[in-house]
Design an enzyme around this catalytic site. Structure first.
Site, short mmCIF file in Angstrom:
data_model
loop_
_atom_site.label_atom_id
_atom_site.label_comp_id
_atom_site.label_asym_id
_atom_site.label_seq_id
_atom_site.Cartn_x
_atom_site.Cartn_y
_atom_site.Cartn_z
N ARG A 165 8.64 3.54 24.87
CA ARG A 165 7.76 3.82 26.03
C ARG A 165 8.55 3.72 27.34
O ARG A 165 8.06 3.20 28.35
CB ARG A 165 6.59 2.83 26.08
N SER A 240 -3.41 2.03 25.57
CA SER A 240 -2.89 0.66 25.46
C SER A 240 -2.53 0.15 26.85
O SER A 240 -1.79 0.81 27.58
CB SER A 240 -1.64 0.63 24.59
N GLU A 339 1.66 -1.21 30.32
CA GLU A 339 2.20 0.12 30.00
C GLU A 339 1.91 1.13 31.11
O GLU A 339 2.80 1.90 31.48
CB GLU A 339 1.61 0.61 28.66
C1 LIG Z 1 -7.34 7.12 25.30
C2 LIG Z 1 -5.86 7.09 25.58
C3 LIG Z 1 -4.95 7.04 24.52
C4 LIG Z 1 -3.56 7.03 24.76
N1 LIG Z 1 -2.71 6.99 23.70
C5 LIG Z 1 -1.38 7.01 23.92
C6 LIG Z 1 -0.47 6.99 22.82
O1 LIG Z 1 -0.86 6.97 21.64
N2 LIG Z 1 0.85 7.01 23.08
C7 LIG Z 1 1.33 7.05 24.36
O2 LIG Z 1 2.55 7.07 24.53
N3 LIG Z 1 0.49 7.09 25.42
C8 LIG Z 1 -0.84 7.07 25.23
N4 LIG Z 1 -1.70 7.07 26.29
C9 LIG Z 1 -1.18 7.08 27.67
C10 LIG Z 1 -1.08 8.48 28.30
O3 LIG Z 1 -1.96 9.37 27.70
C11 LIG Z 1 0.33 9.05 28.20
O4 LIG Z 1 1.25 8.18 28.81
C12 LIG Z 1 0.41 10.44 28.88
O5 LIG Z 1 1.68 11.00 28.63
C13 LIG Z 1 0.17 10.38 30.37
O6 LIG Z 1 0.06 11.72 30.80
P1 LIG Z 1 -0.62 12.12 32.15
O7 LIG Z 1 -0.38 13.57 32.36
O8 LIG Z 1 -2.04 11.68 32.13
O9 LIG Z 1 0.23 11.26 33.20
P2 LIG Z 1 -0.28 10.50 34.49
O10 LIG Z 1 -1.15 9.36 34.08
O11 LIG Z 1 -0.83 11.45 35.48
O12 LIG Z 1 1.09 9.93 35.06
C14 LIG Z 1 1.76 8.89 34.37
C15 LIG Z 1 3.14 8.70 35.01
O13 LIG Z 1 3.93 9.85 34.81
C16 LIG Z 1 4.32 10.43 36.06
N5 LIG Z 1 4.26 11.88 35.90
C17 LIG Z 1 3.24 12.61 35.39
N6 LIG Z 1 3.58 13.91 35.37
C18 LIG Z 1 4.82 14.00 35.88
C19 LIG Z 1 5.72 15.08 36.13
N7 LIG Z 1 5.39 16.35 35.85
N8 LIG Z 1 6.91 14.81 36.70
C20 LIG Z 1 7.27 13.53 37.01
N9 LIG Z 1 6.47 12.47 36.79
C21 LIG Z 1 5.27 12.71 36.23
C22 LIG Z 1 3.34 9.91 37.07
O14 LIG Z 1 3.89 9.93 38.38
C23 LIG Z 1 3.08 8.51 36.54
O15 LIG Z 1 4.15 7.67 36.93
C24 LIG Z 1 -3.09 7.08 26.09
C25 LIG Z 1 -4.01 7.14 27.16
C26 LIG Z 1 -5.38 7.16 26.90
C27 LIG Z 1 -6.35 7.25 28.04
#
Ligand SMILES: Cc1cc2nc3c(=O)[nH]c(=O)nc-3n(C[C@H](O)[C@H](O)[C@H](O)COP(=O)(O)OP(=O)(O)OC[C@H]3O[C@@H](n4cnc5c(N)ncnc54)[C@H](O)[C@@H]3O)c2cc1C
Length: 349
Positions: A165, A240, A339
């Site tokens: 992660r 998480s 996380e």
């Molecule tokens: C129900 C649920 C289940 C989940 N299960 C998992 C799992 O099994 N495994 C796991 O690893 N994660 C999990 N997650 C966490 C999350 O879904 C992941 O980390 C996902 O990749 C975040 O994507 P996002 O587009 O929503 O990012 P955001 O929440 O919008 O951003 C997260 C971070 O990434 C940065 N970021 C986003 N896009 C970019 C970009 N294009 N360039 C540079 N920086 C960027 C943001 O600035 C921020 O720091 C879960 C979340 C939820 C709500």
């Protein structure tokens, strides 16, 4: 011409549905707008924060200063390479749409990552993973705007500093890169990954298809409220909330001494350290699923997820997370680390 929205609410853009506004918000549907927005902020010495699907964010109640850049770049291409296929997706593509597309085409490599919320561009940030697969297993390159060098670069996996992660983007150079597109190298006709006992057991067949694995993963995730289902009372989470701690031998001995009589789950890591289960530690520290304090609590289906209910604020989430962390530290002497990423004036310390 760039026209940022001032004082734009951010709560609707994140899965916890909490937090204050952005000083400025811009949505970029093409790479030129990303570059223009970054230059616009630089000219005003404003910080830039990149927003994907908001599924790994805790945004402070007072909101965030500077420019929030919402990534809405779309598009996907694929090309055959010796022994595989490379799929390139723009950063704003919904992650699970990409996974479904690859599974439907019988391209192995992402199947266990089915059902994870968020956008493609965020997957390298924390090296998204589940059920034994991580994006770093298949990631071939990341196309990004390097804000330090002021140009678009292509990073090889070896340059991304991937860990559990974790990545260069998350911890060594946070904010430096805006991910524009990600290329994954997949295996046409490849066997699904079945290294995770829960999924293998749930499937039951010896050689399941990629769609069967995807369906099983989604079913298991749904049973833990780990997919975003409107109407699920646990839906307002960021997955998480704490990382599984990874400890060295001496720390492990100290934790074991406090866990006498309990069979503590553990996973040896290639570097000799040991990964522990944050969910197990939280439960054994006395917290139970569904336990709530006011409008914030643990998911009724997953100890590791902190869930918001009506009236929740970011400060309530932080206070509850602090209590969980303190309980685990008091019981086992292990400090849990969050996380999700915190934006604005908010932290657990
Ligand atoms: C129900 C649920 C289940 C989940 N299960 C998992 C799992 O099994 N495994 C796991 O690893 N994660 C999990 N997650 C966490 C999350 O879904 C992941 O980390 C996902 O990749 C975040 O994507 P996002 O587009 O929503 O990012 P955001 O929440 O919008 O951003 C997260 C971070 O990434 C940065 N970021 C986003 N896009 C970019 C970009 N294009 N360039 C540079 N920086 C960027 C943001 O600035 C921020 O720091 C879960 C979340 C939820 C709500």
């Amino acid at each position: 011409m760039l026209s940022p929205v001032e004082h734009a609410p951010l709560a609707p853009h994140c899965t916890l549905r909490i937090g204050g506004p952005a000083r400025y918000l811009v949505e970029a549907t093409d790479e030129a707008t990303v570059t223009e927005a970054v230059a616009w902020a630089a000219a005003r010495t404003l910080p830039v924060r990149v927003l994907g699907g908001g599924s790994n964010l805790v945004i402070a109640d007072d909101g965030v200063d500077g420019l929030v850049l919402k990534i809405a770049l779309r598009g996907m291409t694929e090309r055959a390479v010796p022994g595989g296929i490379e799929v390139t997706a723009a950063a704003g593509e919904p992650w699970d749409d990409l996974v479904r597309y690859t599974v439907e085409h019988d391209w192995a490599g992402l199947e266990c990552l089915s059902g994870i919320p968020g956008l493609v561009g965020a997957t390298p940030i924390q090296n998204v993973g589940a059920y034994g697969q991580e994006v770093s297993d298949t990631l071939a390159s990341v196309r990004a705007l390097d804000r330090e060098r002021g140009r678009v670069v292509t990073l090889a996996p070896s340059e991304c500093g991937f860990g559990y992660r974790d990545s260069l983007f998350k911890s060594r150079a946070p904010g430096r890169f805006v991910v524009l597109a990600v290329t994954y190298r997949l295996t046409p006709g490849g066997a699904p990954y079945l290294g995770y006992a829960d999924i293998a057991r749930e499937i039951g067949t010896r050689s399941p298809s990629l769609p069967a694995v995807r369906e099983t993963v989604i079913r298991v995730r749904r049973s833990k409220s780990m997919v975003l289902d409107a109407g699920d009372p646990n839906v307002r989470s960021c997955g998480s909330f704490f990382l599984n701690p990874i400890v060295d031998a001496s720390a492990l001995a100290a934790i074991d001494a406090r866990a006498t009589g309990l069979a503590m789950p553990r996973w040896p890591q290639p570097d000799g350290r040991v990964k522990l289960s944050a969910a197990w530690l939280i439960e054994r520290a006395g917290f139970t699923r569904g336990q709530a304090e006011g409008p914030v609590g643990l998911s009724t289906r997953h100890t590791l997820a902190i869930v918001c209910h009506d009236g929740a604020r970011a400060r309530d989430v932080a206070a509850f997370a602090r209590r969980v962390r303190a309980g685990v530290e008091q019981r086992f002497g292990v400090r849990l680390h969050p996380e999700p990423i915190f934006w604005g004036a908010l932290s657990l310390d």
